[in-house]
Design a protein around this motif. Structure first.
Motif, PDB file in Angstrom:
ATOM      1  N   ARG A   1       3.696 -19.077   5.507  1.00 40.95           N
ATOM      2  CA  ARG A   1       4.215 -18.379   6.695  1.00 40.95           C
ATOM      3  C   ARG A   1       5.679 -18.020   6.500  1.00 40.95           C
ATOM      4  N   ARG A   2       6.443 -19.007   6.020  1.00 42.75           N
ATOM      5  CA  ARG A   2       7.878 -18.787   5.819  1.00 42.75           C
ATOM      6  C   ARG A   2       8.136 -17.698   4.788  1.00 42.75           C
ATOM      7  N   THR A   3       7.417 -17.808   3.653  1.00 41.48           N
ATOM      8  CA  THR A   3       7.732 -16.879   2.565  1.00 41.48           C
ATOM      9  C   THR A   3       7.251 -15.449   2.876  1.00 41.48           C
ATOM     10  N   ILE A   4       6.188 -15.345   3.698  1.00 47.81           N
ATOM     11  CA  ILE A   4       5.777 -13.993   4.108  1.00 47.81           C
ATOM     12  C   ILE A   4       6.918 -13.353   4.892  1.00 47.81           C
ATOM     13  N   MET A   5       7.479 -14.136   5.824  1.00 48.74           N
ATOM     14  CA  MET A   5       8.599 -13.621   6.610  1.00 48.74           C
ATOM     15  C   MET A   5       9.761 -13.242   5.694  1.00 48.74           C
ATOM     16  N   THR A   6      10.079 -14.149   4.766  1.00 49.21           N
ATOM     17  CA  THR A   6      11.187 -13.891   3.848  1.00 49.21           C
ATOM     18  C   THR A   6      10.950 -12.626   3.044  1.00 49.21           C
ATOM     19  N   SER A   7       9.726 -12.505   2.497  1.00 49.98           N
ATOM     20  CA  SER A   7       9.425 -11.359   1.649  1.00 49.98           C
ATOM     21  C   SER A   7       9.546 -10.049   2.410  1.00 49.98           C
ATOM     22  N   PHE A   8       9.011 -10.030   3.641  1.00 48.40           N
ATOM     23  CA  PHE A   8       9.111  -8.792   4.417  1.00 48.40           C
ATOM     24  C   PHE A   8      10.560  -8.497   4.808  1.00 48.40           C
TER      25      PHE A   8
ATOM     26  N   PRO B   1       5.408 -13.985  -3.492  1.00 55.66           N
ATOM     27  CA  PRO B   1       4.850 -14.090  -4.849  1.00 55.66           C
ATOM     28  C   PRO B   1       5.268 -15.375  -5.561  1.00 55.66           C
ATOM     29  N   ILE B   2       6.483 -15.833  -5.331  1.00 53.81           N
ATOM     30  CA  ILE B   2       6.956 -17.074  -5.961  1.00 53.81           C
ATOM     31  C   ILE B   2       6.191 -18.270  -5.394  1.00 53.81           C
ATOM     32  N   GLN B   3       6.023 -18.258  -4.079  1.00 52.43           N
ATOM     33  CA  GLN B   3       5.269 -19.322  -3.416  1.00 52.43           C
ATOM     34  C   GLN B   3       3.835 -19.376  -3.947  1.00 52.43           C
ATOM     35  N   LEU B   4       3.317 -18.171  -4.229  1.00 46.87           N
ATOM     36  CA  LEU B   4       1.962 -18.048  -4.771  1.00 46.87           C
ATOM     37  C   LEU B   4       1.863 -18.790  -6.105  1.00 46.87           C
ATOM     38  N   LEU B   5       2.865 -18.569  -6.950  1.00 43.14           N
ATOM     39  CA  LEU B   5       2.891 -19.232  -8.255  1.00 43.14           C
ATOM     40  C   LEU B   5       2.978 -20.739  -8.084  1.00 43.14           C
ATOM     41  N   ALA B   6       3.864 -21.168  -7.180  1.00 40.37           N
ATOM     42  CA  ALA B   6       4.062 -22.598  -6.948  1.00 40.37           C
ATOM     43  C   ALA B   6       2.776 -23.236  -6.445  1.00 40.37           C
TER      44      ALA B   6
ATOM     45  N   VAL C   1      -4.221 -14.572  -0.670  1.00 43.55           N
ATOM     46  CA  VAL C   1      -2.873 -13.996  -0.566  1.00 43.55           C
ATOM     47  C   VAL C   1      -2.791 -12.722  -1.411  1.00 43.55           C
ATOM     48  N   SER C   2      -3.377 -12.800  -2.612  1.00 48.56           N
ATOM     49  CA  SER C   2      -3.368 -11.632  -3.482  1.00 48.56           C
ATOM     50  C   SER C   2      -4.039 -10.441  -2.807  1.00 48.56           C
ATOM     51  N   VAL C   3      -5.201 -10.749  -2.200  1.00 47.67           N
ATOM     52  CA  VAL C   3      -5.918  -9.667  -1.523  1.00 47.67           C
ATOM     53  C   VAL C   3      -5.071  -9.091  -0.397  1.00 47.67           C
ATOM     54  N   LEU C   4      -4.402  -9.983   0.323  1.00 46.30           N
ATOM     55  CA  LEU C   4      -3.545  -9.552   1.428  1.00 46.30           C
ATOM     56  C   LEU C   4      -2.452  -8.612   0.925  1.00 46.30           C
ATOM     57  N   LEU C   5      -1.779  -9.024  -0.163  1.00 47.28           N
ATOM     58  CA  LEU C   5      -0.714  -8.194  -0.741  1.00 47.28           C
ATOM     59  C   LEU C   5      -1.276  -6.857  -1.192  1.00 47.28           C
ATOM     60  N   MET C   6      -2.471  -6.938  -1.792  1.00 50.59           N
ATOM     61  CA  MET C   6      -3.112  -5.739  -2.298  1.00 50.59           C
ATOM     62  C   MET C   6      -3.384  -4.763  -1.160  1.00 50.59           C
ATOM     63  N   PHE C   7      -3.883  -5.275  -0.054  1.00 54.46           N
ATOM     64  CA  PHE C   7      -4.231  -4.395   1.048  1.00 54.46           C
ATOM     65  C   PHE C   7      -2.993  -3.791   1.712  1.00 54.46           C
ATOM     66  N   VAL C   8      -1.937  -4.596   1.801  1.00 59.43           N
ATOM     67  CA  VAL C   8      -0.702  -4.050   2.354  1.00 59.43           C
ATOM     68  C   VAL C   8      -0.254  -2.876   1.464  1.00 59.43           C
ATOM     69  N   THR C   9      -0.278  -3.112   0.146  1.00 54.69           N
ATOM     70  CA  THR C   9       0.157  -2.070  -0.790  1.00 54.69           C
ATOM     71  C   THR C   9      -0.725  -0.826  -0.707  1.00 54.69           C
ATOM     72  N   VAL C  10      -2.033  -1.058  -0.757  1.00 56.23           N
ATOM     73  CA  VAL C  10      -2.958   0.075  -0.698  1.00 56.23           C
ATOM     74  C   VAL C  10      -2.805   0.819   0.630  1.00 56.23           C
ATOM     75  N   GLY C  11      -2.677   0.034   1.701  1.00 60.76           N
ATOM     76  CA  GLY C  11      -2.531   0.645   3.035  1.00 60.76           C
ATOM     77  C   GLY C  11      -1.316   1.542   3.087  1.00 60.76           C
ATOM     78  N   VAL C  12      -0.196   1.018   2.577  1.00 62.34           N
ATOM     79  CA  VAL C  12       1.049   1.789   2.593  1.00 62.34           C
ATOM     80  C   VAL C  12       0.911   3.051   1.746  1.00 62.34           C
ATOM     81  N   MET C  13       0.312   2.900   0.552  1.00 62.40           N
ATOM     82  CA  MET C  13       0.118   4.057  -0.311  1.00 62.40           C
ATOM     83  C   MET C  13      -0.776   5.092   0.352  1.00 62.40           C
TER      84      MET C  13
END
Lengths: 353, 262
Positions: free
Chosen positions: B60-67, B218-223, B236-248
């Protein structure tokens, strides 16, 4: 409001390159003056200096009694028409035309009314809601014209406004421009590389070369009485014969041309300007003749021009072009004299480097 | 029928397609698996791992940070990049050629080198707080996209339009906002989105700049993967993927992707 434009001793640089040198120019009230020259002659630079997009390194620019020299471009109150039209792509025709009025703080209703009136005047009343992308080249230039005129500027400037239009439209548009300029009595500066365009609509034309005005005169004078070899060449004096005075005898001056042939210039018909000079004429200024005065020549190729025959002539001074009457076609190889016609020839001082 | 396609060509096309799409299918499948470890094909079907993302506070924290980083970093980058692109386009003739390439350097040098040198200079050298370092790092990382994409729009812009506005009485600064910006809007939106995605998915630069208490998604994902290796990673990967695809997809629908190939 009509005012005059004065450029006094303007020098301008791009970086360290000098592009204008000690240029002075006066455009009278309501007058249209063209700056004519090849690209790089400084004509557009002059326009940009007056518009305020460039600053001169020396000299002053006056519009009426206002000193423009250091005034920011947006405070100069000059109507500009660009080669690329430069319409605002994101605004409708009406908003394009009203833009200048908006900058002057005019209310929406009033500026739309004035814009619509002006759009009507340039014949585009039915297109006021269109966007520039949906207009033809000619229509765009009319919008650009309306946009420049609607602010009722004391000075209008045109930067090659017709270069992007096709030939037919060019002629129509330049008549339109002249008509509107005269109707409003606006002082105007017009930049072009097209001699016909400049001569057809200007009160006076400045022929420019290498950052200087070579001659500023009415089209009539420029066409028939160029002041120097550059202008003569520019306005189509195809024969340029360098000569040197060798003797003066009574009522004639004898001059020698390259190749050793000599020619006597009667003083009552020709004024020899200097020791070294250039005899400049158009082909119609040299008449093919069998009398014994003239430049000795051998006729070469004959071409039919409709009003006359033109001959390529081999002379001691090189190849010249001369015209002969239609009533008497002559054959190549004939030895003749080319007789300079005083009223169609200019004797110009040789270029000093 | 003369237009027979060679069977090998068909096979090759299918293989290429599988190679491109396969991993995406696998990761989506994995994220739905009802097992505590990563497996494919999924055994059972659950959305538990998606729920898990939001239950683990670190995510939750890192999603906020990343955005926040993606928005903030891109915003900073735009504030530098748009004026730079403007100057490069407007004074193309006067400015030295290499200047334009300087702004592409963050792409040209390996990201890991960029990350390391930023750590040495910004985080350790200047001793800036982690979040500030990250913001600066991401701003630098995405600067090439801002300058290049906005620059492509500006290069197509006829600057005599701006001169026209000035001649009509509009001060130059105002003409920039009312005339120039509206006409390069497409480039700015496209640049912003590309930069946003780059920042959101970045690992190499972030890994050097994150520290105690502050991390990115992404760092949290690795950890998380090092510790648990459960399907949360896939989700999480799927989530990131969909955000990216959605934006594109939004970009494609509104602007077209042609600017990417310019």
């Amino acid at each position: 409001m009509t005012v005059s434009l004065s450029l006094d001793a303007i020098t301008a640089h791009y970086g360290t390159t000098k592009v204008l040198e000690d240029l002075s120019l006066h455009v009278g009230e309501g007058e249209l003056v063209s700056l004519l020259g090849a690209s790089g002659c400084g004509k557009t630079t002059t326009l940009r200096l007056v518009a305020g997009f460039l600053e001169p390194t020396a000299g002053t620019i006056m519009l009426g009694d206002r000193d423009l020299t250091r005034l920011p471009a947006h405070s100069r109150d000059i109507g500009l028409v660009f080669q690329t039209y430069a319409l605002f792509p994101h605004l409708s025709v009406r908003d394009n035309v009203a833009f200048g009025l908006k900058q002057r703080g005019m209310g929406t209703a009033e500026r739309h009314k004035r814009a619509d009136d002006m759009i009507e005047r340039v014949g585009l009343g039915h297109l006021a809601d269109r966007y520039p992308a949906n207009l033809s080249g000619g229509q765009r230039q009319r919008v650009a014209l309306a946009r420049a005129l609607v602010i009722e500027p004391p000075l209008l400037m045109f930067d090659e406004p017709l270069s992007n239009l096709d030939a037919k439209l060019r002629v129509d548009m330049r008549v339109e421009i002249r008509r509107l300029q005269q109707a409003n009595g606006t002082t105007a500066l017009y930049v072009t590389h097209d001699q016909e365009e400049a001569f057809s609509i200007s009160d006076r034309v400045a022929i420019m070369n290498a950052g200087r005005i070579m001659q500023l005169d009415t089209p009539e004078v420029l066409y028939s009485r160029p002041a120097n070899a550059f202008v003569a060449d520019f306005v189509g004096f195809e024969n340029m014969i360098p000569m040197r005075v060798i003797s003066e005898a009574g009522d004639a001056v004898r001059a020698e041309m390259e190749g050793g042939a000599t020619l006597d210039f009667p003083k009552d018909k020709f004024t020899v300007p200097a020791q070294d000079f250039v005899l400049a004429t158009r082909p119609e200024g040299l008449e093919v003749s069998t009398t014994d005065w003239g430049i000795p020549a051998t006729l070469g190729l004959r071409t039919y021009l409709g009003r006359a025959y033109q001959y390529q002539c081999m002379t001691p001074a090189g190849e010249l072009k001369a015209n002969g009457p239609l009533t008497n076609p002559l054959e190549p190889g004939l030895h003749v004299n080319l007789v300079p016609q005083p009223e169609q020839c200019c004797l110009l001082p040789a270029e000093t480097a | 029928m003369n237009t027979r396609t060679h069977p090998l060509l068909v096979a090759f096309a299918v293989l290429t397609f599988l190679f491109l799409v396969g991993p995406l299918v696998i990761i989506i499948g994995t994220s739905l698996s009802d097992t505590a470890f990563l497996t494919f094909p999924p055994e059972g079907l659950t959305l538990h791992w998606y729920q898990n993302i939001f239950e683990i506070s670190a995510f939750r924290r890192t999603i906020m940070t990343s955005f926040a980083l993606a928005v903030g970093g891109t915003a900073i980058s735009m504030m530098i990049g748009v004026p730079a692109a403007y100057a490069l386009a407007r004074y193309r003739v006067e400015l030295p050629k290499f200047l334009g390439n300087v702004y592409v350097l963050p792409i040209l040098i390996p990201e890991i080198v960029l990350g390391f040198s930023l750590m040495k200079s910004v985080a350790i050298g200047a001793g800036l707080p982690i979040m500030t370092s990250l913001l600066l790092g991401h701003a630098l990382l995405v600067l090439p996209y801002c300058v290049r994409v906005v620059g492509a729009s500006l290069n197509a812009f006829d600057f005599s339009i701006e001169d026209a506005a000035v001649s009509l009485g509009c001060p130059r600064w105002k003409a920039f906002f009312t005339i120039v910006l509206p006409n390069v809007k497409a480039g700015i939106i496209a640049g912003f989105i590309l930069a946003f995605i780059t920042s959101l998915n970045d690992v190499s630069v972030s890994i050097f700049l994150t520290g105690p208490g502050v991390s990115t998604l992404p760092i949290q994902l690795l950890a998380h993967m090092e510790q648990f290796f459960d399907p949360t990673i896939a989700s999480v990967s799927v989530l990131l993927m969909f955000v990216t695809v959605g934006v594109m997809a939004i970009v494609e629908r509104t602007l077209g992707l042609t600017f990417l190939t310019k």
